[in-house]
Write a protein that holds these residues in place. Structure first.
Motif, mmCIF file in Angstrom:
data_model
loop_
_atom_site.group_PDB
_atom_site.id
_atom_site.type_symbol
_atom_site.label_atom_id
_atom_site.label_comp_id
_atom_site.label_asym_id
_atom_site.label_seq_id
_atom_site.Cartn_x
_atom_site.Cartn_y
_atom_site.Cartn_z
ATOM 1 N N SER A 53 53.585 30.879 22.755
ATOM 2 C CA SER A 53 54.100 31.861 23.715
ATOM 3 C C SER A 53 54.972 31.163 24.750
ATOM 4 N N ALA A 54 55.805 31.936 25.420
ATOM 5 C CA ALA A 54 56.702 31.365 26.433
ATOM 6 C C ALA A 54 55.893 30.706 27.549
ATOM 7 N N ALA A 55 54.820 31.346 27.974
ATOM 8 C CA ALA A 55 53.992 30.776 29.047
ATOM 9 C C ALA A 55 53.368 29.452 28.607
ATOM 10 N N LEU A 56 52.835 29.415 27.403
ATOM 11 C CA LEU A 56 52.240 28.179 26.895
ATOM 12 C C LEU A 56 53.304 27.102 26.709
ATOM 13 N N SER A 57 54.491 27.491 26.268
ATOM 14 C CA SER A 57 55.588 26.531 26.110
ATOM 15 C C SER A 57 55.954 25.897 27.446
ATOM 16 N N TRP A 58 55.999 26.711 28.511
ATOM 17 C CA TRP A 58 56.289 26.176 29.849
ATOM 18 C C TRP A 58 55.193 25.212 30.296
ATOM 19 N N ILE A 59 53.949 25.572 30.036
ATOM 20 C CA ILE A 59 52.831 24.705 30.423
ATOM 21 C C ILE A 59 52.915 23.373 29.680
ATOM 22 N N ILE A 60 53.169 23.427 28.372
ATOM 23 C CA ILE A 60 53.277 22.208 27.566
ATOM 24 C C ILE A 60 54.425 21.335 28.079
ATOM 25 N N LEU A 61 55.565 21.946 28.377
ATOM 26 C CA LEU A 61 56.725 21.213 28.886
ATOM 27 C C LEU A 61 56.411 20.548 30.225
ATOM 28 N N ILE A 62 55.790 21.279 31.125
ATOM 29 C CA ILE A 62 55.470 20.748 32.460
ATOM 30 C C ILE A 62 54.436 19.626 32.369
ATOM 31 N N VAL A 63 53.431 19.800 31.527
ATOM 32 C CA VAL A 63 52.416 18.746 31.352
ATOM 33 C C VAL A 63 53.065 17.482 30.785
ATOM 34 N N GLY A 64 53.920 17.640 29.785
ATOM 35 C CA GLY A 64 54.614 16.485 29.219
ATOM 36 C C GLY A 64 55.489 15.787 30.241
ATOM 37 N N LEU A 106 60.877 26.957 23.764
ATOM 38 C CA LEU A 106 61.621 27.835 24.670
ATOM 39 C C LEU A 106 63.032 28.103 24.159
ATOM 40 N N ILE A 107 63.694 27.061 23.706
ATOM 41 C CA ILE A 107 65.061 27.225 23.199
ATOM 42 C C ILE A 107 65.065 28.043 21.910
ATOM 43 N N GLY A 108 64.053 27.847 21.085
ATOM 44 C CA GLY A 108 63.967 28.591 19.829
ATOM 45 C C GLY A 108 63.837 30.089 20.031
ATOM 46 N N ARG A 109 63.424 30.520 21.202
ATOM 47 C CA ARG A 109 63.285 31.938 21.502
ATOM 48 C C ARG A 109 64.588 32.572 21.978
ATOM 49 N N LEU A 110 65.578 31.726 22.314
ATOM 50 C CA LEU A 110 66.837 32.261 22.828
ATOM 51 C C LEU A 110 67.595 33.004 21.744
ATOM 52 N N SER A 111 68.278 34.034 22.158
ATOM 53 C CA SER A 111 69.149 34.772 21.255
ATOM 54 C C SER A 111 70.557 34.735 21.834
ATOM 55 N N LEU A 112 71.490 34.203 21.083
ATOM 56 C CA LEU A 112 72.861 34.050 21.566
ATOM 57 C C LEU A 112 73.788 35.048 20.885
ATOM 58 N N LYS A 113 73.398 36.301 20.885
ATOM 59 C CA LYS A 113 74.190 37.312 20.206
ATOM 60 C C LYS A 113 75.152 38.028 21.143
ATOM 61 N N GLY A 114 75.108 37.705 22.422
ATOM 62 C CA GLY A 114 75.990 38.353 23.384
ATOM 63 C C GLY A 114 77.409 37.833 23.281
ATOM 64 N N LYS A 115 78.305 38.541 23.936
ATOM 65 C CA LYS A 115 79.720 38.165 23.911
ATOM 66 C C LYS A 115 80.190 37.613 25.249
ATOM 67 N N ASN A 116 79.267 37.404 26.182
ATOM 68 C CA ASN A 116 79.684 36.900 27.498
ATOM 69 C C ASN A 116 79.970 35.400 27.442
ATOM 70 N N ALA A 117 80.549 34.880 28.514
ATOM 71 C CA ALA A 117 80.975 33.479 28.560
ATOM 72 C C ALA A 117 79.802 32.506 28.418
ATOM 73 N N ALA A 118 78.657 32.824 29.016
ATOM 74 C CA ALA A 118 77.495 31.922 28.939
ATOM 75 C C ALA A 118 77.004 31.794 27.501
ATOM 76 N N CYS A 119 76.939 32.902 26.778
ATOM 77 C CA CYS A 119 76.500 32.859 25.381
ATOM 78 C C CYS A 119 77.488 32.076 24.524
ATOM 79 N N LYS A 120 78.769 32.270 24.774
ATOM 80 C CA LYS A 120 79.790 31.543 24.012
ATOM 81 C C LYS A 120 79.711 30.042 24.296
ATOM 82 N N LEU A 121 79.500 29.676 25.570
ATOM 83 C CA LEU A 121 79.392 28.265 25.930
ATOM 84 C C LEU A 121 78.159 27.634 25.285
ATOM 85 N N LEU A 122 77.010 28.299 25.385
ATOM 86 C CA LEU A 122 75.787 27.764 24.777
ATOM 87 C C LEU A 122 75.927 27.634 23.266
#
Length: 187
Positions: A53-64, A106-122
């Motif tokens: 889950s996103a919450a668990l992913s954040w916890i794992i990242l912060i602990v690491g 966390l990154i694996g959950r991202l969806s880059l299907k938008g057409k805005n500049a941030a999605c295009k850059l990522l």
């Protein structure tokens, strides 16, 4: 088995020769289960069975991160050489594994299907990431030499070097991508 081997660098601090290892033998305990192969298996596992889950992913990242920062800070004044200090960010250590798992999830959950500049850059950064990985050391060493005299505080220089390196490498690879047959150079 691989996760167990991520503890070996720390075990070696207390027991340098674990179960038959010796200073003259370069083959570590559980040789066939160590190294970067575990990250490939981790990626396959997460793709097949899903991310935490996103919450668990954040916890794992912060602990690491907390483990890495704590190990670095506790060793910086006590170890005589840089290679011994590198234990805190060794790629196949448990703390880096935790950060990788959390961030990858966390990154694996991202969806880059938008057409805005941030999605295009990522999306563009994602496409160029292999070339960026290959070229980053050229700029990292340059920025290290440039910024090491600015501050003795690692918490200032390391982020500064990282951000400058990332931006410069992206621009470099972006420009290289316009060369003919650049896909053979930068992936």
């Amino acid at each position: 088995m691989w996760i167990i081997t991520t503890f070996l660098p720390y075990i070696h601090l207390v027991y340098p020769e674990v179960l038959g290892e010796a200073f003259w033998n370069d083959t570590p305990l559980l040789y066939y289960f160590t190294g970067f192969i575990g990250y490939f298996i981790l990626g396959y596992y997460l793709k097949r069975f899903g991310y935490p889950s996103a919450a668990l992913s954040w916890i794992i990242l912060i602990v690491g991160f907390a483990l890495s920062a704590g190990i670095f800070c506790s060793r910086i004044d006590t170890v005589p050489t840089v290679p011994e200090l590198e234990l805190s960010w060794g790629f196949c250590t448990v703390n880096v594994f935790l950060m990788t798992l959390g961030l990858f999830s966390l990154i694996g959950r991202l969806s880059l299907k938008g057409k805005n500049a941030a999605c295009k850059l990522l999306s563009d950064i994602s496409i160029k990431s292999y070339g960026m990985y290959l070229a980053h050391i050229l700029f990292l060493n340059f920025y290290y030499g440039l910024f090491k005299s600015i501050s003795d505080a690692a918490y200032v220089t390391i982020p500064l070097i990282a951000v400058c390196t990332f931006i410069t490498v992206y621009i470099f690879v972006y420009l290289l991508s316009y060369l003919p047959k650049s896909k053979y150079i930068i992936g």
